[in-house]
Design a protein around this motif. Structure first.
Motif, PDB file in Angstrom:
ATOM      1  N   ASP A 134       0.833  -1.208   0.000  1.00  0.00           N
ATOM      2  CA  ASP A 134       0.000   0.000   0.000  1.00  0.00           C
ATOM      3  C   ASP A 134       0.872   1.264   0.000  1.00  0.00           C
ATOM      4  O   ASP A 134       0.572   2.229  -0.709  1.00  0.00           O
ATOM      5  CB  ASP A 134      -0.916  -0.017   1.231  1.00  0.00           C
ATOM      6  N   HIS A 146      -4.833   6.257   6.333  1.00  0.00           N
ATOM      7  CA  HIS A 146      -6.024   5.592   6.882  1.00  0.00           C
ATOM      8  C   HIS A 146      -5.814   5.007   8.275  1.00  0.00           C
ATOM      9  O   HIS A 146      -6.637   4.229   8.739  1.00  0.00           O
ATOM     10  CB  HIS A 146      -6.532   4.519   5.905  1.00  0.00           C
ATOM     11  N   HIS A 147      -4.698   5.332   8.939  1.00  0.00           N
ATOM     12  CA  HIS A 147      -4.444   4.804  10.285  1.00  0.00           C
ATOM     13  C   HIS A 147      -5.080   5.665  11.376  1.00  0.00           C
ATOM     14  O   HIS A 147      -5.359   6.836  11.153  1.00  0.00           O
ATOM     15  CB  HIS A 147      -2.933   4.706  10.532  1.00  0.00           C
ATOM     16  N   THR A 204      -4.482   3.293   1.773  1.00  0.00           N
ATOM     17  CA  THR A 204      -4.108   4.634   1.314  1.00  0.00           C
ATOM     18  C   THR A 204      -4.324   4.730  -0.196  1.00  0.00           C
ATOM     19  O   THR A 204      -4.685   5.786  -0.714  1.00  0.00           O
ATOM     20  CB  THR A 204      -2.645   4.931   1.688  1.00  0.00           C
ATOM     21  N   ASP A 236       0.389   6.829   3.812  1.00  0.00           N
ATOM     22  CA  ASP A 236       0.273   5.573   4.559  1.00  0.00           C
ATOM     23  C   ASP A 236       0.978   5.596   5.917  1.00  0.00           C
ATOM     24  O   ASP A 236       1.393   4.557   6.409  1.00  0.00           O
ATOM     25  CB  ASP A 236       0.775   4.390   3.699  1.00  0.00           C
ATOM     26  N   ASP A 252      -3.506  -4.444   1.171  1.00  0.00           N
ATOM     27  CA  ASP A 252      -4.033  -4.009   2.473  1.00  0.00           C
ATOM     28  C   ASP A 252      -5.364  -4.669   2.840  1.00  0.00           C
ATOM     29  O   ASP A 252      -5.763  -4.631   3.997  1.00  0.00           O
ATOM     30  CB  ASP A 252      -4.198  -2.482   2.514  1.00  0.00           C
TER      31      ASP A 252
HETATM   32 MN   LIG Z   1      -2.000   1.061   4.324  1.00  0.00          MN
END
Ligand SMILES: [Mn+2]
Length: 335
Positions: free
Chosen positions: A30, A120-121, A140, A94, A172
């Motif tokens: 990703d 996206h974390h 991501t 990411d 992912d």
């Molecule tokens: Mn990722």
């Protein structure tokens, strides 16, 4: 969705040659897919950018379009520092904490560039100026596709961009099987197929590329180093320093190993411990309600997503495993 993007394609064009794209250390599919997808997109739009990542990455990503142009920070620090110092825009993809890019984080923090976070974390830190963040999004890469469509100009997305983005989607989401897969994820994949992306070709390029030693290592892990505890609900695997040396482990070799534990009937949480000498690296995966990120942050200074998290320990392998076995008892309500 946290969307504070204020720049447009024209402004990026004006700063051609002063745009850096970076992703977390030991970048995965990703991270490299989103970085090279954006790089290729800019190239198609006539904009010059550079991909700089902190460390090397698994060789099954070397086929990605643009791979030969990637600069590795720790192998080429001086030249990368000059690029960063001169940058007008830095895209951070990411990851959401500057510690995730190691030493390079200091240069990024000190730079006068506009820093854009696309990620996206959970729990993003506050080092960016503009962001396109959706916590829990599949990847991501999915967000890169949306960012291009919503803020730039989708006409510059071609098959090569699509191959990169598709890579992040399938790496992912475990090939669209994790719970983070949404209808938007699948629609994105469908759009990319319409551009010429061939799923089975990308799958083979990514996953059917094992070294024999990697599969032998997996065989060893499953045969000799896997325990099932807590009434069959926890799978615990480990690789000792001796194993690491004996099987000549290289970057990317243990990628995905932790998922095998979850494939055992009844297992709700899988943990993998890898002795890296000074530290023991940990990976946690779960199904349903078990919160890997909370477990990891409360016990092993780690974090990540609910169903996928990492951690690290400075104690030795046996001490770390013992600590895990004691700690997990406090989380039985989730199992
Ligand atoms: Mn990722």
């Amino acid at each position: 969705m946290q969307d504070t993007i204020r720049h447009n394609l024209k402004q990026l064009e004006k700063n051609s040659g002063r745009i850096i794209i970076t992703a977390h250390h030991k970048p995965d599919g990703d991270a490299m897919g989103s970085s090279l997808g954006l790089y290729q997109y800019f190239k198609n739009a006539g904009i010059d950018s550079k991909v700089i990542v902190p460390t090397d990455y698994a060789s099954n990503l070397n086929w990605l379009p643009g791979n030969k142009d990637v600069k590795i920070y720790e192998e080429n620090t001086e030249s990368c520092d000059a690029d960063i110092a001169n940058a007008a825009y830095i895209f951070c993809l990411d990851f959401n904490a500057l510690t995730r890019i190691n030493e390079m984080g200091k240069m990024v923090r000190a730079s006068s560039a506009t820093i854009i976070m696309i990620d996206h974390h959970q729990n993003p830190e506050d080092f960016d100026h503009e962001r396109f963040v959706e916590i829990g999004a599949s990847s991501t890469c999915e967000l890169i596709y949306r960012y291009i469509n919503e803020h730039l100009d989708s006409t510059f997305v071609d098959e090569k961009v699509g191959q990169c983005i598709y890579t992040g989607l399938i790496t992912d989401t475990g090939s669209f099987r994790f719970s983070s897969t949404t209808s938007t994820t699948i629609r994105t994949a469908a759009d990319l197929m319409d551009l010429g992306v061939v799923p089975d070709k990308i799958y083979r390029s990514l996953f059917d590329q094992n070294r024999l030693e990697r599969l032998q290592l997996l065989g060893h892990l499953l045969s000799n180093n896997l325990e099932i505890i807590e009434d069959g609900k926890i799978a615990l695997g480990y690789l000792s320093l001796q194993d690491v040396e004996r099987f000549n482990i290289i970057t990317g070799d243990t990628e995905g190993f932790v998922n095998y534990g979850l494939g055992i009937s009844g297992v709700k949480m899988s943990a993998l411990f890898i002795d890296r000498g000074p530290i023991v690296k940990m990976s946690f995966r779960s199904t349903d309600t078990f919160p890997c990120n909370i477990f990891s942050s409360e016990n092993f200074n780690g974090g990540g997503h609910k169903n996928a998290a990492g951690g690290a320990s400075h104690e030795n392998l046996q001490q770390t495993i013992d600590k895990f076995k004691a700690a997990i008892k406090n989380y039985r309500a989730y199992l």
